[in-house]
Design a protein around this motif. Sequence first.
Motif, PDB file in Angstrom:
ATOM      1  N   LEU A 417       0.825  -1.201   0.000  1.00  0.00           N
ATOM      2  CA  LEU A 417       0.000   0.000   0.000  1.00  0.00           C
ATOM      3  C   LEU A 417       0.865   1.260   0.000  1.00  0.00           C
ATOM      4  N   LYS A 418       0.271   2.357  -0.405  1.00  0.00           N
ATOM      5  CA  LYS A 418       0.979   3.622  -0.530  1.00  0.00           C
ATOM      6  C   LYS A 418       0.815   4.481   0.726  1.00  0.00           C
ATOM      7  N   ASN A 419       1.821   5.291   1.009  1.00  0.00           N
ATOM      8  CA  ASN A 419       1.724   6.328   2.032  1.00  0.00           C
ATOM      9  C   ASN A 419       1.436   7.672   1.378  1.00  0.00           C
ATOM     10  N   ARG A 420       0.926   8.605   2.164  1.00  0.00           N
ATOM     11  CA  ARG A 420       0.577   9.919   1.647  1.00  0.00           C
ATOM     12  C   ARG A 420       1.125  10.987   2.586  1.00  0.00           C
ATOM     13  N   ALA A 421       1.292  12.179   2.059  1.00  0.00           N
ATOM     14  CA  ALA A 421       1.820  13.285   2.860  1.00  0.00           C
ATOM     15  C   ALA A 421       0.795  13.698   3.914  1.00  0.00           C
ATOM     16  N   ASP A 422       1.232  13.805   5.153  1.00  0.00           N
ATOM     17  CA  ASP A 422       0.317  14.053   6.267  1.00  0.00           C
ATOM     18  C   ASP A 422      -0.427  15.380   6.151  1.00  0.00           C
ATOM     19  N   HIS A 423       0.274  16.432   5.716  1.00  0.00           N
ATOM     20  CA  HIS A 423      -0.365  17.744   5.715  1.00  0.00           C
ATOM     21  C   HIS A 423      -1.548  17.802   4.756  1.00  0.00           C
ATOM     22  N   SER A 424      -1.551  16.932   3.752  1.00  0.00           N
ATOM     23  CA  SER A 424      -2.636  16.951   2.766  1.00  0.00           C
ATOM     24  C   SER A 424      -3.934  16.378   3.316  1.00  0.00           C
ATOM     25  N   ALA A 425      -3.881  15.702   4.472  1.00  0.00           N
ATOM     26  CA  ALA A 425      -5.080  15.076   5.033  1.00  0.00           C
ATOM     27  C   ALA A 425      -5.956  16.058   5.803  1.00  0.00           C
ATOM     28  N   LEU A 426      -5.421  17.226   6.167  1.00  0.00           N
ATOM     29  CA  LEU A 426      -6.157  18.147   7.030  1.00  0.00           C
ATOM     30  C   LEU A 426      -7.355  18.747   6.283  1.00  0.00           C
ATOM     31  N   LYS A 427      -8.528  18.680   6.907  1.00  0.00           N
ATOM     32  CA  LYS A 427      -9.741  19.239   6.319  1.00  0.00           C
ATOM     33  C   LYS A 427      -9.921  20.700   6.728  1.00  0.00           C
ATOM     34  N   LYS A 428     -10.756  21.390   6.010  1.00  0.00           N
ATOM     35  CA  LYS A 428     -11.086  22.771   6.345  1.00  0.00           C
ATOM     36  C   LYS A 428     -11.923  22.792   7.625  1.00  0.00           C
ATOM     37  N   ALA A 429     -11.787  23.871   8.379  1.00  0.00           N
ATOM     38  CA  ALA A 429     -12.487  23.980   9.657  1.00  0.00           C
ATOM     39  C   ALA A 429     -14.002  23.899   9.488  1.00  0.00           C
ATOM     40  N   LYS A 430     -14.532  24.452   8.400  1.00  0.00           N
ATOM     41  CA  LYS A 430     -15.980  24.458   8.193  1.00  0.00           C
ATOM     42  C   LYS A 430     -16.552  23.059   8.030  1.00  0.00           C
ATOM     43  N   ASP A 431     -15.689  22.093   7.709  1.00  0.00           N
ATOM     44  CA  ASP A 431     -16.143  20.724   7.508  1.00  0.00           C
ATOM     45  C   ASP A 431     -15.942  19.847   8.738  1.00  0.00           C
ATOM     46  N   CYS A 432     -15.494  20.433   9.839  1.00  0.00           N
ATOM     47  CA  CYS A 432     -15.160  19.653  11.033  1.00  0.00           C
ATOM     48  C   CYS A 432     -15.815  20.244  12.275  1.00  0.00           C
ATOM     49  N   LYS A 433     -15.908  19.423  13.292  1.00  0.00           N
ATOM     50  CA  LYS A 433     -16.533  19.811  14.548  1.00  0.00           C
ATOM     51  C   LYS A 433     -15.461  20.203  15.563  1.00  0.00           C
ATOM     52  N   PRO A 434     -15.600  21.371  16.201  1.00  0.00           N
ATOM     53  CA  PRO A 434     -14.645  21.739  17.258  1.00  0.00           C
ATOM     54  C   PRO A 434     -14.653  20.711  18.391  1.00  0.00           C
ATOM     55  N   ILE A 435     -13.511  20.570  19.038  1.00  0.00           N
ATOM     56  CA  ILE A 435     -13.373  19.626  20.159  1.00  0.00           C
ATOM     57  C   ILE A 435     -13.248  20.417  21.449  1.00  0.00           C
ATOM     58  N   TYR A 483      -8.525  27.092   8.269  1.00  0.00           N
ATOM     59  CA  TYR A 483      -8.301  25.940   9.145  1.00  0.00           C
ATOM     60  C   TYR A 483      -8.414  26.275  10.633  1.00  0.00           C
ATOM     61  N   ALA A 484      -8.844  27.480  10.954  1.00  0.00           N
ATOM     62  CA  ALA A 484      -9.031  27.914  12.347  1.00  0.00           C
ATOM     63  C   ALA A 484      -7.727  27.886  13.150  1.00  0.00           C
ATOM     64  N   GLY A 485      -6.611  28.130  12.479  1.00  0.00           N
ATOM     65  CA  GLY A 485      -5.325  28.230  13.176  1.00  0.00           C
ATOM     66  C   GLY A 485      -4.852  26.935  13.793  1.00  0.00           C
ATOM     67  N   PRO A 486      -4.627  25.874  12.986  1.00  0.00           N
ATOM     68  CA  PRO A 486      -4.305  24.568  13.566  1.00  0.00           C
ATOM     69  C   PRO A 486      -2.961  24.501  14.263  1.00  0.00           C
ATOM     70  N   GLU A 487      -2.001  25.389  13.884  1.00  0.00           N
ATOM     71  CA  GLU A 487      -0.668  25.316  14.502  1.00  0.00           C
ATOM     72  C   GLU A 487      -0.713  25.636  15.985  1.00  0.00           C
ATOM     73  N   ALA A 488      -1.736  26.378  16.420  1.00  0.00           N
ATOM     74  CA  ALA A 488      -1.896  26.647  17.854  1.00  0.00           C
ATOM     75  C   ALA A 488      -2.249  25.379  18.614  1.00  0.00           C
ATOM     76  N   ARG A 489      -2.753  24.377  17.887  1.00  0.00           N
ATOM     77  CA  ARG A 489      -3.141  23.122  18.532  1.00  0.00           C
ATOM     78  C   ARG A 489      -2.164  21.981  18.239  1.00  0.00           C
TER      79      ARG A 489
END
Length: 545
Positions: A417-435, A483-489
Amino acid sequence: MERDSMEFDVVIVGAGPSGLAAAIRIRQLDPGVSVCVVEKGSEVGAHILSGAVLEPRALNELIPDWKDRGAPLNTPATKDRFLLLGPAGAIRLPTPPQMRNHGNYIISLGLLCRWLAEQAEALGAEIYPGFAAAEVLYHDDGTVKGIATGDMGLMRDGTPGPNHQPGMELHAKYTLFAEGCRGHLTKGLEQRFDLRAKGPEGGPADPQTYGIGLKELWEVRPENHRPGEILHTIGWPLDYKTYGGSFVYHLENNQVALGFVVGLDYQNPYLSPYDEMQRFKTHPAIAPTLEGGRRISYGARALNEGGYQSVPGLSFPGGCLIGCTAGFLNTPKIKGSHTAMKTGMLAAEAAVAALKSGADPAEGLPAYTQSVKDSWVWRELYTARNMRPYFHWGMWIGLLLGAIDTFLFFGHAPWTLKNRADHSALKKAKDCKPIDYPKPDGKLTFDKLSSVQLAGTFHEEEQPCHLTLKDDTVPMAVNWAEYAGPEARFCPAGVYEYVEVDGETKFQINGQNCIHCKTCDIKDPTQNINWVTPQGGEGPNYPNM
């Protein structure tokens, strides 16, 4: 100001397991070969962080009488447990064969590296901690010439300050890069020599994929301490789409190493690996071990998870990649020190043979690549190659396919199986639920800044920031807006913040907090952050991690 230079047969960048094993092996084979090891930490081991359970296979080969020499392997593994956690309970699962630890040792990898450095120096290798390799040097024909250490005493704008000292050039016939996971010089070498275009097997290497490992060292009450016991968990607090898990290792002296790993291909930008670890400690299967204890150290470090498919070309004109900078960690085993040491030994053998034969360094070290492919390291990585990619479909399918691969195909499934670049997996904030993470209680769970204090990290504030941005507008225009500032998290040390100034949100970098985990360099969604080394001797000061 002109830099001074020194000449060696071999220069090794990084005093971790692979670099030190290489230095030892070179001097064992030929005491006439001059070896220099440079290490950016203030001392050997200061930047070393790992679980760690050591499989002593490579150490047995390198120093067969390590027990008589007092190697710090004091806690034999005695018991393995593997739990699936839910929000309120746990189910014990069979321990996968790859995770069984009979014959292994629970150790502090930092202490082991200090001991390995003593063995290397006793053999005549020169080791210089506190000197960060900041630049790769090249001959006119493009062959690697060596490295230059970073200048000391630069001001924030890069100009020399009153205490400025230029770096030193270290020239060598062969330079071995042992920088650990996501080495900043290795990134440049991969690009310059296009090392991902042709991996060891001849075809293109997949993108490397990573996890972030967070670790706390606790001193627990004697009645809660079970020397040699090893616990691994999967499941809660992560959702079933997010790869990760934990470890709890009982060392000597009432100490327990507790860690949490999150695959950096997670999708939700609101996820905070640090806060997931804090929440993990509250689980009823974990909290009783820590009750009445005290936390004595904290740290974090990225780790390679790509394995066989993601190992780049290893040799290039004038040098090679060894250890975790090349990505030899065995993910299902959750171990990479033994493979790192072995690849360092193989590179040492190839370098010594090349020096003896008078080979042209411009030809690189192709014998090293071949010896890796012929070794138990490559066989081990091959049989483990599909385990991490199986979890791209989630935890349940990953466990099922992993079991089929292990027990039906014995790691020799007719697919890779293939691996993929991790940063490409991050979704936009509007498509995700805050934790919504609970606030720390100061007893079992803690905030980031109090944790950073335990890492002992230090950076001179009047130097150029080592966390560089390719485009200063991207944090606000892209990361915050989309992305709602993911580097802070995703940063486990509070380096990145979005702060309110006069009613306006602004991006702020607190570089002095950095614990050199490299997560920002990996997970930033536009790859706008570029981690470069600060002054030598700075960063975390881990005593025994």
